[in-house]
Write a protein that holds these residues in place. Structure first.
Motif, PDB file in Angstrom:
ATOM      1  N   ILE A  34       1.306  -1.495  -0.116  1.00  0.00           N
ATOM      2  CA  ILE A  34       0.342   0.508  -0.058  1.00  0.00           C
ATOM      3  C   ILE A  34       1.235   1.066   0.087  1.00  0.00           C
ATOM      4  N   ARG A  35       1.546   1.735   0.969  1.00  0.00           N
ATOM      5  CA  ARG A  35       2.380   2.243   0.675  1.00  0.00           C
ATOM      6  C   ARG A  35       3.661   2.832  -0.849  1.00  0.00           C
ATOM      7  N   GLU A  36       4.092   1.433  -1.258  1.00  0.00           N
ATOM      8  CA  GLU A  36       4.681   1.008  -2.098  1.00  0.00           C
ATOM      9  C   GLU A  36       3.697   2.315  -3.423  1.00  0.00           C
ATOM     10  N   TYR A  37       3.028   1.524  -3.731  1.00  0.00           N
ATOM     11  CA  TYR A  37       1.249   2.524  -4.603  1.00  0.00           C
ATOM     12  C   TYR A  37       0.991   3.584  -4.034  1.00  0.00           C
ATOM     13  N   ALA A  38       0.946   3.839  -3.192  1.00  0.00           N
ATOM     14  CA  ALA A  38       0.375   5.371  -3.158  1.00  0.00           C
ATOM     15  C   ALA A  38       2.020   6.363  -3.218  1.00  0.00           C
ATOM     16  N   LEU A  39       2.485   6.092  -2.351  1.00  0.00           N
ATOM     17  CA  LEU A  39       4.327   6.424  -2.896  1.00  0.00           C
ATOM     18  C   LEU A  39       4.687   6.841  -4.772  1.00  0.00           C
ATOM     19  N   ASN A  40       4.375   5.557  -5.286  1.00  0.00           N
ATOM     20  CA  ASN A  40       4.315   5.724  -6.868  1.00  0.00           C
ATOM     21  C   ASN A  40       2.641   6.696  -7.529  1.00  0.00           C
ATOM     22  N   TYR A  41       2.093   6.068  -7.171  1.00  0.00           N
ATOM     23  CA  TYR A  41       0.615   7.631  -7.002  1.00  0.00           C
ATOM     24  C   TYR A  41       1.223   8.931  -7.281  1.00  0.00           C
ATOM     25  N   ALA A  42       1.867   9.318  -5.952  1.00  0.00           N
ATOM     26  CA  ALA A  42       1.952  10.359  -5.555  1.00  0.00           C
ATOM     27  C   ALA A  42       2.835  10.768  -6.792  1.00  0.00           C
ATOM     28  N   ASN A  43       4.074  10.691  -7.021  1.00  0.00           N
ATOM     29  CA  ASN A  43       4.667  10.582  -7.855  1.00  0.00           C
ATOM     30  C   ASN A  43       4.828  10.484  -9.121  1.00  0.00           C
ATOM     31  N   ASP A  44       3.780  10.041  -9.890  1.00  0.00           N
ATOM     32  CA  ASP A  44       3.085  10.048 -11.140  1.00  0.00           C
ATOM     33  C   ASP A  44       2.221  11.513 -10.819  1.00  0.00           C
ATOM     34  N   ASN A  45       1.007  11.414  -9.866  1.00  0.00           N
ATOM     35  CA  ASN A  45       0.517  12.566 -10.100  1.00  0.00           C
ATOM     36  C   ASN A  45       0.585  13.827  -9.412  1.00  0.00           C
ATOM     37  N   ARG A  46       1.545  14.069  -8.557  1.00  0.00           N
ATOM     38  CA  ARG A  46       1.948  15.398  -7.738  1.00  0.00           C
ATOM     39  C   ARG A  46       1.758  16.644  -8.689  1.00  0.00           C
ATOM     40  N   LYS A  47       1.782  16.993 -10.176  1.00  0.00           N
ATOM     41  CA  LYS A  47       1.378  18.104 -10.325  1.00  0.00           C
ATOM     42  C   LYS A  47      -0.078  18.682 -10.724  1.00  0.00           C
ATOM     43  N   THR A  48      -1.007  17.047 -10.499  1.00  0.00           N
ATOM     44  CA  THR A  48      -2.370  17.488 -10.795  1.00  0.00           C
ATOM     45  C   THR A  48      -3.227  18.030  -9.637  1.00  0.00           C
ATOM     46  N   LEU A  49      -1.897  17.424  -8.334  1.00  0.00           N
ATOM     47  CA  LEU A  49      -2.839  17.078  -6.781  1.00  0.00           C
ATOM     48  C   LEU A  49      -1.827  17.841  -6.018  1.00  0.00           C
ATOM     49  N   GLU A  50      -0.799  18.834  -6.451  1.00  0.00           N
ATOM     50  CA  GLU A  50      -1.072  19.536  -5.958  1.00  0.00           C
ATOM     51  C   GLU A  50      -1.226  20.854  -5.869  1.00  0.00           C
ATOM     52  N   LYS A  51      -2.165  20.552  -7.147  1.00  0.00           N
ATOM     53  CA  LYS A  51      -2.835  22.274  -8.179  1.00  0.00           C
ATOM     54  C   LYS A  51      -4.116  22.222  -6.543  1.00  0.00           C
ATOM     55  N   GLN A  52      -4.383  21.544  -5.741  1.00  0.00           N
ATOM     56  CA  GLN A  52      -5.829  21.263  -5.182  1.00  0.00           C
ATOM     57  C   GLN A  52      -5.032  21.897  -3.784  1.00  0.00           C
ATOM     58  N   THR A  53      -6.333  22.022  -2.720  1.00  0.00           N
ATOM     59  CA  THR A  53      -6.209  22.093  -1.150  1.00  0.00           C
ATOM     60  C   THR A  53      -6.221  20.903  -1.002  1.00  0.00           C
ATOM     61  N   PHE A  54      -5.816  20.806   0.857  1.00  0.00           N
ATOM     62  CA  PHE A  54      -5.893  19.336   0.817  1.00  0.00           C
ATOM     63  C   PHE A  54      -7.609  19.481   1.382  1.00  0.00           C
ATOM     64  N   ASN A  55      -8.659  20.015   1.348  1.00  0.00           N
ATOM     65  CA  ASN A  55      -9.213  20.256   2.038  1.00  0.00           C
ATOM     66  C   ASN A  55     -10.536  19.567   0.820  1.00  0.00           C
ATOM     67  N   SER A  56     -10.060  20.005  -0.323  1.00  0.00           N
ATOM     68  CA  SER A  56     -10.498  19.610  -1.361  1.00  0.00           C
ATOM     69  C   SER A  56     -10.940  18.013  -2.101  1.00  0.00           C
ATOM     70  N   PHE A  57      -8.949  18.057  -1.911  1.00  0.00           N
ATOM     71  CA  PHE A  57      -8.966  16.669  -1.978  1.00  0.00           C
ATOM     72  C   PHE A  57      -9.200  15.716  -0.318  1.00  0.00           C
ATOM     73  N   LEU A  58      -9.370  15.779   0.396  1.00  0.00           N
ATOM     74  CA  LEU A  58     -10.277  15.037   1.327  1.00  0.00           C
ATOM     75  C   LEU A  58     -11.676  15.054   1.120  1.00  0.00           C
ATOM     76  N   LYS A  59     -12.402  15.886   0.570  1.00  0.00           N
ATOM     77  CA  LYS A  59     -13.573  15.868   0.261  1.00  0.00           C
ATOM     78  C   LYS A  59     -14.014  15.242  -0.575  1.00  0.00           C
ATOM     79  N   ASN A  60     -12.710  15.040  -1.940  1.00  0.00           N
ATOM     80  CA  ASN A  60     -14.101  15.025  -3.013  1.00  0.00           C
ATOM     81  C   ASN A  60     -12.883  14.317  -3.667  1.00  0.00           C
TER      82      ASN A  60
END
Length: 550
Positions: free
Chosen positions: A440-466
């Motif tokens: 699980i940790r390895e998948y999450a790390l890979n996903y976060a690195n592959d999608n970092r630019k998209t994810l960082e465009k939103q706030t954490f609260n937006s991520f939390l809800k959506n």
């Protein structure tokens, strides 16, 4: 409470240290080992006999013998005749054990994950030496100073031995990075890496409840606690949820300092009693605390021990906090760490501690027969205690009263005011294997690195809800598990699915939003993971009851 009012029997009032490289130290106070001329004579005679035998073995035994290992073994077996928490650390283990409670250690400054016998960088710590030379999340460390860290060499002992080292020394790393054919070479100059004992400190969704999670009581815990509490008060906190679950303890004075910030008056918080009167002392409240008025709830479980039990037990005895969860470990002995000449360390039990009602929370044990003690938590499970409140068997002879007259019990941990059973509905063999091989940790790390630019465009609260973990994402987790030789089990998977999704989401958030945090907090992870936590959910409904204690 006067010391002559203690009602605990001698067999139930000793206390512990939880051993291993992730655990705890007792009070740092002076002690002498033996009192009187006769005791000294006995020790001298016994040590002479031991030296004679060792000399004969070294000189005449038929095969070559490592006498150092014999001595270490002898010491370990000797201490087994004492209490469960007197312990000996050989030199190579002592420094690691001490570093768990010190404010920092020397190293290269990364959080790592071992997957498929390979060390992967989860994140370089903000401001640390690895980040400064350009090491990135997802990098695989193949070698350190020409020594392999893969395959059979990817064990924690070898990893720590090669990545940690004296400040100013160099670690020459060979790293495999995705997108690069050849290994990349980095020279990292080791530096002091700060350690933090508070994992999370944030306002919950109601914007008035402060949540603070302490993982152990180290050198810096009290300072961290005051800083985070002050910040939360500025944000408008009105009540406090203090999470001590799984906290094995640590420095007693850091624990009592935190109690003093939450209670008024000048009564005793804890006192110690040992054979040598120089190890006896009382610690009183007295300072003007930062949060003496608002409601407090403390979360505990069977992993809460030692200093955690001082905090939860003292606040319960003062009627200052409502205790929610399950019965705590039951450690009431104080250890003095003593460094020996060769770098090894003895953690010697020198006294028992008692909380304000006069009770000791040390659970029973028999000297020299510690098997039952070591399996006591397993016995709780077999008796049903983790699931049914009525299965908690308090000793009626250990009956005490809180400041407000509530009945509490000693001799076996702190019993919560509000019991919450374990939730094991999602625990399956498949889930445990995912954890065991860090899938699980390895998948999450890979996903976060592959999608970092998209994810960082939103706030954490937006991520939390959506943000939702999708079925295609889960399929990739299954594929990763298959590559780690984890056999898929549909029944187990369906039982664990919701929890797996929650873990993936929380881990992704951690990789995106924690990487630049310099105070050690992991708020985003816990805000997500505790959305489905039964103890947190129960505690949120109990603040009215906590308010009535005051």
């Amino acid at each position: 409470m006067e010391e002559n009012k203690i009602e605990n029997s001698k067999t139930t009032i000793r206390t512990p240290i939880i051993v291993g490289t992730t655990l705890v130290v007792g009070i740092l106070i002076g002690a002498t080992f033996f009192g009187g001329r006769r005791a000294g004579s006995d020790v001298s005679r016994s040590s002479t006999k031991f030296k004679e035998i060792l000399t004969y073995i070294n000189r005449s035994y038929v095969d070559s013998v490592d006498t150092d290992s014999l001595v270490d073994y002898s010491i370990t077996k000797m201490l087994e005749k004492l209490d469960p928490h007197t312990y000996y650390f050989p030199p190579e283990e002592a420094s690691i054990a001490r570093s768990q409670l010190e404010s920092g250690f020397d190293g290269i400054g990364i959080e790592f994950n071992v997957f498929n016998d390979t060390v992967y960088v989860v994140t370089p710590l903000a401001g640390g030496p690895s980040e400064s030379v350009g090491i990135q999340s997802g990098d695989a460390i193949i070698k350190a100073n020409n020594k392999s860290l893969t395959g059979k060499e990817s064990n924690s002992t070898n990893i720590f031995a090669n990545l940690r080292g004296k400040r100013g020394s160099e670690a020459k790393l060979e790293i495999k990075r995705r997108g690069f054919k050849d290994l990349l070479k980095f020279t990292v100059v080791r530096d002091k890496i700060p350690q933090y004992s508070i994992d999370a400190a944030y306002l919950m969704e109601d914007k008035k409840t402060a949540y603070i999670k302490i993982n152990r009581f180290t050198e810096t815990t009290y300072v961290e606690f005051k800083q985070h509490l002050s910040a939360l008060q500025t944000q408008g906190m009105k009540q406090l949820m203090l999470d001590l679950r799984g906290n094995p303890g640590g420095y007693m004075d850091r624990a009592t300092d935190i109690v003093d910030e939450l209670v008024g008056g000048n009564d005793v918080i804890v006192y110690t009693d040992g054979k040598d009167s120089r190890n006896n002392r009382k610690t009183f409240a007295g300072k003007d605390g930062m949060f003496e008025k608002g409601s407090v709830i403390v979360l505990v479980d069977e992993g809460s021990a030692s200093a955690s039990e001082i905090v939860s037990g003292a606040l319960q005895d003062y009627d200052r906090a409502l205790i929610v969860g399950r019965r705590t470990f039951g450690k009431g002995l104080v250890q003095q760490p003593i460094q020996l000449s060769d770098g090894s360390e003895l953690r010697l039990t020198i006294s028992r501690y008692y909380i304000p009602s006069g009770r000791s929370i040390q659970k029973p044990y028999t000297k020299g027969h510690l098997d039952n003690y070591e399996h006591e938590l397993e016995d709780r499970s077999k008796s049903g205690e983790y699931f049914i409140a009525d299965s908690i068997k308090n000793n009626p002879k250990m009956r005490f009263k809180t400041k407000g007259g509530r009945v509490v019990y000693g001799g076996g941990g702190v019993t919560p005011d509000v019991f919450v059973p374990r939730d094991t509905s999602h625990i399956t063999k498949y889930l445990l294997e995912l954890y065991g091989k860090n899938v699980i940790r390895e998948y999450a790390l890979n996903y976060a690195n592959d999608n970092r630019k998209t994810l960082e465009k939103q706030t954490f609260n937006s991520f939390l809800k959506n943000f939702e973990v999708s079925e295609p994402m889960l399929e990739k987790v299954k594929q990763l598990a298959n590559s780690a030789e984890i056999m898929f089990n549909a029944t187990d998977y369906n039982l664990s699915k919701a929890f797996i999704k929650l873990q993936i989401k929380a881990s992704i958030a951690r990789h995106i939003w924690q990487r630049n945090v310099k105070n050690g907090l992991n708020n985003e992870f816990y805000q997500i993971i505790y959305e489905q936590d039964p103890i947190v959910a129960t505690a949120m409904k109990q603040f009215g009851k906590a308010e009535k204690l005051r």
